[in-house]
Design an enzyme around this catalytic site. Structure first.
Site, PDB file in Angstrom:
ATOM      1  N   PRO A  67       0.815  -1.125   0.167  1.00 53.33           N
ATOM      2  CA  PRO A  67      -0.146   0.199  -0.087  1.00 53.33           C
ATOM      3  C   PRO A  67       0.879   1.245   0.062  1.00 53.33           C
ATOM      4  CG  PRO A  67      -0.086  -0.877   2.201  1.00 53.33           C
ATOM      5  CD  PRO A  67       0.959  -1.915   1.257  1.00 53.33           C
ATOM      6  N   CYS A  68       1.464   1.387  -1.084  1.00 48.82           N
ATOM      7  CA  CYS A  68       2.560   2.604  -1.059  1.00 48.82           C
ATOM      8  C   CYS A  68       1.619   4.068  -0.952  1.00 48.82           C
ATOM      9  CB  CYS A  68       3.332   2.567  -2.382  1.00 48.82           C
ATOM     10  SG  CYS A  68       2.163   2.013  -3.803  1.00 48.82           S
ATOM     11  N   HIS A  69       0.283   3.989  -1.353  1.00 46.18           N
ATOM     12  CA  HIS A  69      -0.364   5.040  -1.035  1.00 46.18           C
ATOM     13  C   HIS A  69      -0.562   5.679   0.252  1.00 46.18           C
ATOM     14  CE1 HIS A  69      -3.117   1.713  -0.903  1.00 46.18           C
ATOM     15  NE2 HIS A  69      -3.765   2.438   0.078  1.00 46.18           N
TER      16      HIS A  69
END
Length: 117
Positions: A67-69
DNA sequence: GCCGTGACGATTC
DNA sequence: CGAATCGCCACGG
């Protein structure tokens, strides 16, 4: 994988699997929370490698479950939307997780900032 | 083994 | 308060 023993020893080579370590740590961010590049770098034992962490995020393939966001700047500012594939993409993902934003369009760090142990 | 680069961070102007 | 600059570390060539 390759999860180093939590026995408080982060002295592992910063090189080699630094990227993988960043992804693993980023994956530990609970839904509805966000962390900062510096926090991840610090957790890895390199408080000054915030840039490198961001670099790993940028190198994160979309097929990765990372989940790089959920990783934002210390100021709560999100990453360049264009880099995410479109404007408001990262923000929509975060909102979908329950993250709130302030009038500045930044993540409410005082309520959603989460730092890995 | 040196140079350039980069989803950052903090400081200074 | 906003913009600019330096410093940091890891990776690629």
């Amino acid at each position: 994988m390759r999860q180093t023993p939590p026995s408080g020893d982060n002295h592992v080579r910063t090189t080699d699997a630094f990227f993988g370590r960043v992804w693993s740590l980023a994956a530990t961010v609970p839904r509805g929370k966000v962390t900062t590049y510096g926090a991840i770098a610090r957790a890895l034992g390199s408080p000054g490698a915030a840039r490198t962490v961001g670099w790993a995020m940028r190198a994160t393939p979309a097929e990765s479950s990372v989940p790089c966001h959920r990783v934002v700047k210390m100021t709560g500012e999100l990453s360049p939307e264009e880099t995410f594939g479109g404007p408001g993409v990262q923000r929509s993902l975060l909102e979908s997780e329950g993250v709130t934003f302030d009038a500045q369009g930044c993540v409410d760090m005082k309520h959603h900032l989460w730092i890995p142990a």
